[in-house]
Scaffold this motif. Sequence first.
Motif, short mmCIF file in Angstrom:
data_model
loop_
_atom_site.label_atom_id
_atom_site.label_comp_id
_atom_site.label_asym_id
_atom_site.label_seq_id
_atom_site.Cartn_x
_atom_site.Cartn_y
_atom_site.Cartn_z
N SER A 115 -38.06 7.49 45.67
CA SER A 115 -37.79 8.68 44.87
C SER A 115 -38.83 9.78 45.08
N PHE A 128 -37.90 7.63 34.47
CA PHE A 128 -38.21 6.49 35.33
C PHE A 128 -38.73 5.35 34.47
N ARG A 141 -46.08 12.67 38.12
CA ARG A 141 -46.08 11.24 38.45
C ARG A 141 -47.52 10.72 38.51
N ALA A 178 -38.84 3.34 43.23
CA ALA A 178 -39.94 4.23 42.82
C ALA A 178 -40.49 5.01 44.00
N TYR A 181 -35.13 10.85 39.48
CA TYR A 181 -35.41 9.41 39.49
C TYR A 181 -34.16 8.56 39.69
#
Lengths: 364, 364, 364, 364
Positions: free
Chosen positions: C237, C4, C132, C234, D224
């Motif tokens: 996801s 990402f 994350r 973002a 992602y």
Amino acid sequence: MNTFGHFLRVTTFGESHGPAIGCVVDGCPPGLSIAAEDFAHDLERRATGRSRHTSQRREADEVEILSGVYEGVTTGTPIALLIRNTDARSKDYSAIASQFRPGHADYTYWAKYGVRDPRGGGRSSARETTMRVAAGVIAKKWLAQAFGVEVRGFLSQLGEIRSSRPEMPDWADVESNPFFWPDAAQVPELEAYMDALRKSGDSVGARVDVVATGLPAGWGEPVYGKLDAELASALMSINAVKGVEIGDGFDTVPMAGSRHRDVMRPGADGRPAFDSNHAGGVLGGISTGQALRCSVAFKPTSSLRLPVEGLDVDGNVVDVVTTGRHDPCVGIRATPICEAMVALVLMDQALRHRAQCGDVATKR
Amino acid sequence: MNTFGHFLRVTTFGESHGPAIGCVVDGCPPGLSIAAEDFAHDLERRATGRSRHTSQRREADEVEILSGVYEGVTTGTPIALLIRNTDARSKDYSAIASQFRPGHADYTYWAKYGVRDPRGGGRSSARETTMRVAAGVIAKKWLAQAFGVEVRGFLSQLGEIRSSRPEMPDWADVESNPFFWPDAAQVPELEAYMDALRKSGDSVGARVDVVATGLPAGWGEPVYGKLDAELASALMSINAVKGVEIGDGFDTVPMAGSRHRDVMRPGADGRPAFDSNHAGGVLGGISTGQALRCSVAFKPTSSLRLPVEGLDVDGNVVDVVTTGRHDPCVGIRATPICEAMVALVLMDQALRHRAQCGDVATKR
Amino acid sequence: MNTFGHFLRVTTFGESHGPAIGCVVDGCPPGLSIAAEDFAHDLERRATGRSRHTSQRREADEVEILSGVYEGVTTGTPIALLIRNTDARSKDYSAIASQFRPGHADYTYWAKYGVRDPRGGGRSSARETTMRVAAGVIAKKWLAQAFGVEVRGFLSQLGEIRSSRPEMPDWADVESNPFFWPDAAQVPELEAYMDALRKSGDSVGARVDVVATGLPAGWGEPVYGKLDAELASALMSINAVKGVEIGDGFDTVPMAGSRHRDVMRPGADGRPAFDSNHAGGVLGGISTGQALRCSVAFKPTSSLRLPVEGLDVDGNVVDVVTTGRHDPCVGIRATPICEAMVALVLMDQALRHRAQCGDVATKR
Amino acid sequence: MNTFGHFLRVTTFGESHGPAIGCVVDGCPPGLSIAAEDFAHDLERRATGRSRHTSQRREADEVEILSGVYEGVTTGTPIALLIRNTDARSKDYSAIASQFRPGHADYTYWAKYGVRDPRGGGRSSARETTMRVAAGVIAKKWLAQAFGVEVRGFLSQLGEIRSSRPEMPDWADVESNPFFWPDAAQVPELEAYMDALRKSGDSVGARVDVVATGLPAGWGEPVYGKLDAELASALMSINAVKGVEIGDGFDTVPMAGSRHRDVMRPGADGRPAFDSNHAGGVLGGISTGQALRCSVAFKPTSSLRLPVEGLDVDGNVVDVVTTGRHDPCVGIRATPICEAMVALVLMDQALRHRAQCGDVATKR
């Protein structure tokens, strides 16, 4: 993949004999002055027809700026450049459309895509490098203004003739002859060599050296976007390139380590001075602040008057006859292309460095 | 940038003397058998301490598969590999933490980042290449199973000693000596040369050749992801590499075009056969279906017993003394690293080709 | 694709019940203090088992920093973080290995890859979001130090219960209850609602709002890397997210343009002040300097005690019974995940902005 | 960043009132028939001036194919498309060049870049979406031919007026009215609503729904590059979009999990059939094989006849008067833009899936 670069991204398009070639330069900082005239000098240096030693096809390359520039200044939006192909559409290509010329990309494009544009080599033509030079003009200008970086190249070998390969040539000498040759005294020899070559119908390769000065220490992205790795990719992507060296390149193989390592001393300006530059200005993929030195091998062009056997798409042996006006040494015109690719890499690395390390302060 | 590849993406991490090194291989097709044992062979070939001619530091590299493999088979999710660094943390690095060793990346990392991990060269250490080899194992295995592609390398020059550089060595010979050398008769000469070098405290460079067989025609992404350009980037990104050649490389410069262009004839299997392979298996950035041939120059290591002057972070001249167990020729262990990088490029290109041209059918 | 970001790149790996999960954060500027303890707070906020309203599985998430940090400070090299999965390997998964649970990714992973890791959902498990949050901790810290940017979120709707959705909640209130709820008076109602839901064996969805303050004007990359487009990617996801809004989102559909456009006035600090913030702090994909406001819809979890019909890999109808300890509302623990993704986008955009426009000076 | 997509990469360029707008589509498979006429239908659907309900500016958008197509068929090389801007250069923009219009990107572009092209909004103009539609035509055609995938959209809400939002409208109805509205009976009401709105000088927002049919299960890149995350990014990147939903979107928040999870049964064709499609055709970021459903919120345009206060570059309050011919509801013309972005995402995902999983065989 027709895009080069990471933060400064250059996308080129166009076939040799299609309606136009062009590029989109994305990521250029705003505020840079750019005018159509800026492209003339380097395109002229790359152009055919400047002397009897290059192809006699005359490309009148007029760059049109389609976007990204307002009132003469870049705005930060993508800069699109366009050059119309002229005089390129009338020919009959049916004879060669089904033939694979040895040493050319005819067969490989066909094997990959199942179709190909046979007109003048289509996308695989060196015509594409025109847009590299155009994009490189923007990079050169930005590098010069923002950092005082200059990127210049010269022909260091032409077939069997070797130049003195100076670490830093007299650039006025280089620009004063049609070969970009650093040693003025050798130019008559080159003229005679090329005249004989042209008459023979054969071709030779060349070596081009590029030197960039004014770099700060710290540019380059370890470990897979190293300055030298990006240069290698950029230079190897030029048509006909078969080798790339950084600094002393293959000459380092028999060299002693005690000789190769460039010793640093305190420099006049508070930055280190180096006793030598065997490394070519890069250590660990990052610029040392010395001059960047790289060298490129161009193979001899495969487009010869001399006939050769080839295959057609049905697997039959055919006689391949290449007519038209070709360069007996493609390397002669390649100097500005190499400079452009180096400049694009340096600008990309400068922006990448600024992104991650924009606020780094070191003592020197 | 610590990621290599476009469709097959390898991200490596870790410092030489940190807790661990590792990598994440993303984009590997599902269904490939992978076990921890698969990594042993190539890691052993790369490892120090196999003979008296490499560093005597003994790395016991145990690969742990952290993800992406279920019941011995890849699942399509990212494959993380981890190797713990052992025996690397006790040393006192304060003496060298503020010194810049000539020929090393100490100064450039410091100039770029303002801080650096001085322990064993930190991220700039060749320790990082361990993970390249590990990732390359996956690529080699997939290439072999999916296409019958084999990627193998050999040492073609060691300092001043040149091998015969065969186009296709006897690989059993190559693997039977500690130098990956193709000419068995020269091995005693190499042994003596290295013994003398080790005694002298100096180092030399090396040249490694890599050959990949079994490639179909059609792999490679014009015009900025050319097979040769990606190879150049991959190989130049290896520590100590200063030059890359494809096919005849710099030897093409004085060559006549009439000799260089590889003539195609009808082949036994319906695919073209080539009379020669000067191009090294690539035309226009796309594989021809011939053997892929590339060659790499490794500089002599700068870590020598011989003392040298250097600078410290305050700009003072200091005596740099490199202790520890270093390779007098880093190129000797570099063969599996070069193979790994070639394999990673080929697998990446195979996937890219399949994405765009997966349904292309050509006549041959 | 398990990476990402563009300039700040986060690659995550690991399956729910594999040996470990982890991530590599590449591109972080050097000089940022990072310690293992920094991750504890946000991981605790995301963790299960904090109250009776989330899954009772207790994850003891200990982050190990494997690389990129030397003497407590980032060095500019990739930061690898690792969390070992504990207590996750003993179970028998053979019963569910061949079943496709409705509402889960079992079928789609199988259809895509042909194989899948069935243990706890494998890679599709919300376990992945742990990394994350860990990566987001780094982004939050850098944003706070470099720009004073703060990224915070709250639960604005839980099933049928709506909060007041304040533009700027009292963050102490939000953190004082297990729901991240901005209206203290409603907490008893939420407790009762969740108790009833848990008893019913069913689940509900939730809405999370995120607010980022302190942004300068100018972050965001038109036209395909817009700040709002990157936020949308973002946030979408994240597991179970089905909708994303910027500013007033879908409420702008019936709104009059004369009301929606946020009027600027001269501000106290020389920068513009705005009468309102319907746009949510983004115009043309670029930050306005106002608070960034976005909102996310989480669907109800599909892991219920209530049995349901499903299919197995052979196409047979089977009874799917989900045992184990699941969240009746996954949105409750999602607030730190949303914050993390917003922080990662902002840091990426900050670096991108610096690369291209690092030297731009505007009058305000 | 002006490039969209990973394997199919679309780079757009051009300002609203510059010489031209264009795009480069890179990565398109060879062998697809493309002619200039293919672009006419969707560009006409997007064009202004089709009815009294959109801007009366008449764009005569003629697409010129500059490259990548030979004898009517794509060759695998980049496809460049160009549209000249006509009638756009004569105006005097000095009055607005120093003003920041509320609700527009004038201020943010200026804050980011320090310069901006004020003519018609420059790069931030919806004019850019013309090239999205053009690129989308290529994607739609490839998807239809290679997979039978169809991507179609409709207006599901216009200001305060809501349609029935059918899961699958009668597409002939949708195309038979200037609003792309699915419920024929409501069209007179919409006409009256828009007439009143136009008279008032104000604007409203709109909601567009897009449905893609014919997808196989398995498209989408966890974690992602999820199909829904890429859709969110693609759709949010369209001018004026403030919200994106997949499937039931924000309506899932109060929904019970027992109702939301879409139950699978054995289908007629050996593939699973689903009892419902709350998920919108995506689970775990991967397509389920059901219809893909997404929905987008467009804010009301800020270009109104109604004057408003704004700031100029010197911080002074000024009266902003927007003259010219603007859309009272930009969402009306947005349907083909949304379709194009969905088609581009799907084609990109199809290629990505083929790269990694091209040889996967599952039982259904």
